[in-house]
Design a protein around this motif. Structure first.
Motif, PDB file in Angstrom:
ATOM      1  N   VAL A  34     -99.050  23.457  14.841  1.00 27.38           N
ATOM      2  CA  VAL A  34     -98.906  24.258  16.058  1.00 27.38           C
ATOM      3  C   VAL A  34     -98.329  23.387  17.163  1.00 27.38           C
ATOM      4  O   VAL A  34     -98.852  22.309  17.459  1.00 27.38           O
ATOM      5  N   VAL A  85     -94.823  27.206  15.660  1.00 25.80           N
ATOM      6  CA  VAL A  85     -95.248  26.388  14.527  1.00 25.80           C
ATOM      7  C   VAL A  85     -94.087  25.508  14.096  1.00 25.80           C
ATOM      8  O   VAL A  85     -93.007  25.997  13.764  1.00 25.80           O
ATOM      9  N   VAL A 133    -101.519  33.923  11.628  1.00 26.93           N
ATOM     10  CA  VAL A 133    -102.159  32.690  11.172  1.00 26.93           C
ATOM     11  C   VAL A 133    -103.417  33.064  10.407  1.00 26.93           C
ATOM     12  O   VAL A 133    -104.293  33.757  10.916  1.00 26.93           O
TER      13      VAL A 133
END
Length: 108
Positions: free
Chosen positions: A71, A81, A96
């Motif tokens: 991240v 990301v 996620v």
């Protein structure tokens, strides 16, 4: 002659007790359904909500599509990301699925 008369049977004194006994199996089914299906699902949703709220820059994650990365930015609804050196994608926070332990990704 050949057909006998049919008479209705009257309710014997336990009207309230018999109505409770007719609804008891239905109530038991709902109780089992709640403890087997609904309660665990609500617990999982709460865990996912807490995981997404605790996500910070530097966490290593896996998305729904199987993309593994680190991240780099955390927004209200989206997360940046980094999947390779200098390659960054933006995904929805809800995409996620897992936050990995630190140091899992060695190549970045």
């Amino acid at each position: 002659m050949f057909i006998s008369n049919a008479y209705a049977q009257s309710l014997g004194g336990g009207g309230a007790e018999s109505s409770l006994m007719t609804f008891l199996p239905l109530l038991l089914m709902f109780a089992v359904l709640y403890f087997i299906m609904i309660r665990p699902q609500m617990k999982r949703q709460k865990e996912v909500r807490n995981m997404l709220a605790a996500m910070t820059k530097g966490d290593e994650v896996i998305t729904n599509g199987g993309v593994v990365g680190k991240v780099s930015k955390v927004g209200e609804a989206y997360v940046g990301v980094e999947i390779a050196d200098g390659v960054e994608i933006t995904v929805q926070k809800t995409a996620v699925t897992t936050i990995l332990p630190k140091g899992t990704i060695k190549s970045l």
